[in-house]
Scaffold this motif. Structure first.
Motif, PDB file in Angstrom:
ATOM      1  N   LYS A   8       0.749  -1.141  -0.170  1.00 57.33           N
ATOM      2  CA  LYS A   8       0.069  -0.117  -0.165  1.00 57.33           C
ATOM      3  C   LYS A   8       1.002   1.270  -0.001  1.00 57.33           C
ATOM      4  CE  LYS A   8      -4.193   2.145   2.240  1.00 57.33           C
ATOM      5  NZ  LYS A   8      -4.875   1.992   3.485  1.00 57.33           N
ATOM      6  N   ASP A  91     -13.182   0.809   2.302  1.00 58.17           N
ATOM      7  CA  ASP A  91     -12.489   0.696   3.750  1.00 58.17           C
ATOM      8  C   ASP A  91     -11.852  -0.890   3.689  1.00 58.17           C
ATOM      9  OD1 ASP A  91     -14.799  -1.061   3.483  1.00 58.17           O
ATOM     10  OD2 ASP A  91     -15.683  -0.505   5.300  1.00 58.17           O
ATOM     11  N   VAL A  92     -11.621  -1.406   4.831  1.00 48.80           N
ATOM     12  CA  VAL A  92     -11.002  -2.878   4.540  1.00 48.80           C
ATOM     13  C   VAL A  92     -11.946  -3.828   3.824  1.00 48.80           C
ATOM     14  CG1 VAL A  92     -10.424  -4.848   6.086  1.00 48.80           C
ATOM     15  CG2 VAL A  92      -9.764  -2.267   6.655  1.00 48.80           C
ATOM     16  N   THR A  95     -11.325  -3.055  -0.113  1.00 48.83           N
ATOM     17  CA  THR A  95     -10.061  -3.248  -0.211  1.00 48.83           C
ATOM     18  C   THR A  95      -9.817  -4.887  -0.480  1.00 48.83           C
ATOM     19  OG1 THR A  95      -9.253  -1.221   0.502  1.00 48.83           O
ATOM     20  CG2 THR A  95      -7.630  -2.860   0.264  1.00 48.83           C
ATOM     21  N   ALA A  96     -10.315  -5.462   0.713  1.00 53.22           N
ATOM     22  CA  ALA A  96     -10.068  -6.859   0.559  1.00 53.22           C
ATOM     23  C   ALA A  96     -10.828  -7.673  -0.657  1.00 53.22           C
ATOM     24  CB  ALA A  96     -10.423  -7.531   2.045  1.00 53.22           C
ATOM     25  N   THR A 126      -5.371  -1.029  10.796  1.00 55.59           N
ATOM     26  CA  THR A 126      -6.439  -2.018  11.164  1.00 55.59           C
ATOM     27  C   THR A 126      -5.830  -3.098  11.467  1.00 55.59           C
ATOM     28  OG1 THR A 126      -7.291  -2.520   8.831  1.00 55.59           O
ATOM     29  CG2 THR A 126      -8.181  -0.565   9.806  1.00 55.59           C
ATOM     30  N   THR A 128      -6.207  -5.646   9.537  1.00 51.09           N
ATOM     31  CA  THR A 128      -7.198  -6.839   9.288  1.00 51.09           C
ATOM     32  C   THR A 128      -7.262  -7.280   7.884  1.00 51.09           C
ATOM     33  OG1 THR A 128      -8.996  -5.028   8.667  1.00 51.09           O
ATOM     34  CG2 THR A 128      -8.871  -6.036  11.103  1.00 51.09           C
ATOM     35  N   ILE A 129      -6.596  -6.803   7.069  1.00 55.22           N
ATOM     36  CA  ILE A 129      -6.452  -7.115   5.606  1.00 55.22           C
ATOM     37  C   ILE A 129      -6.071  -8.659   5.531  1.00 55.22           C
ATOM     38  CG2 ILE A 129      -5.204  -6.773   3.381  1.00 55.22           C
ATOM     39  CD1 ILE A 129      -7.542  -5.065   3.443  1.00 55.22           C
ATOM     40  N   ALA A 132      -9.010 -10.883   6.393  1.00 55.92           N
ATOM     41  CA  ALA A 132     -10.139 -10.537   5.419  1.00 55.92           C
ATOM     42  C   ALA A 132      -9.748 -11.285   4.083  1.00 55.92           C
ATOM     43  CB  ALA A 132     -10.165  -9.115   5.105  1.00 55.92           C
TER      44      ALA A 132
END
Length: 259
Positions: A8, A91-92, A95-96, A126, A128-129, A132
């Protein structure tokens, strides 16, 4: 071994963060490759070895290509840039979806053995990617690795959970996220930087991935920014002159701050 490393392009951590009228983070000329993603690229290069392939993948505006060039200079062989104005505000969750769709497309060409990410992006934090992506791709997730070992088709990691170290492993294909303890990044020399300019970067959009705008961007986001305020200026510090009671006064000050 074929590895996709998700990266990113983010604002420099030292820069001021500003939200625009639509609640999106304003990006500028000081944006850089997410520092923790450099460890992800390094780990992908290490695991791929001399006969493997490392593909850097990102979603972002036009200037996100600069982050991909950095990943290429660090050793990735080629790059995929998902660039589409309809993805702005993702958001996440969005994006995921996009990254998972791009990975599926690559997997359809030649199987992808491993997907590597950094532990977090320094803009949103986050972290969390990776999870996810594991959910979207139905793959095991080995997250927050501080050491990584490959034994044939098995990846084994060590990670710190609280005060304890935990060893987990999974068969490939899998999702792997690494911390900045996982490796030492080999920073590119001039030759590597120039060679990166010649490596291929393929730009695709949401239509190429079969995704509609209602699944990504602000329309597909499960979160949104409702309010933001500027960080207050740093207040002047208090100088304590030690007259024999400096230690006591310092301790009292610390206790007062902690209340």
């Amino acid at each position: 071994m074929r590895i996709v490393v998700c990266v990113k392009h983010v604002p420099d951590v030292q820069a001021e963060r500003v939200f625009g009228e639509r609640g999106f983070l304003v990006r500028g000329d000081d944006d850089v490759l997410n520092e923790l993603d450099e460890n992800a690229v390094q780990e992908a290069v290490n695991l791929a070895g001399d006969d493997g392939e490392v593909i850097a993948l990102t979603m972002g505006p036009e200037d996100a290509a600069d982050g991909l060039r950095r990943a290429l200079a660090l050793g990735a062989h080629r790059a995929i840039h998902v660039c589409d104005d309809r993805a702005a505000g993702s958001d996440v969750l969005g994006t995921a979806r996009v990254l998972a769709a791009a990975i599926r497309q690559l997997d359809g060409e030649t199987p992808v053995d491993l997907v590597v990410t950094g532990m977090a992006a320094l803009d949103g934090m986050t972290a969390t990617i990776p999870s996810a992506l594991a959910a979207h791709l139905d793959l095991p997730a080995l997250t927050l690795a501080k050491t990584v070992e490959r034994d044939g088709t098995t990846i084994r990691i060590t990670r710190t959970m609280g005060v304890n170290d935990e060893v987990i492993e999974a068969d490939l294909p899998a999702i792997l996220s690494v911390t900045d303890q996982a490796n030492a990044v080999t920073y590119p020399n001039f030759k590597a930087i120039m060679a990166a300019k010649k490596k291929p970067v393929t730009q695709i959009d949401l239509d190429d991935l079969g995704l509609g705008g209602d699944l990504v961007g602000a329309a597909g986001a499960g979160t949104r920014v409702t309010n933001a305020v500027e960080r207050p200026p740093r207040a002047a510090g208090e100088i304590i002159t030690d007259s024999g009671d400096g230690g006591t006064r310092l301790a009292d000050y610390i206790l007062g701050v902690m209340k």
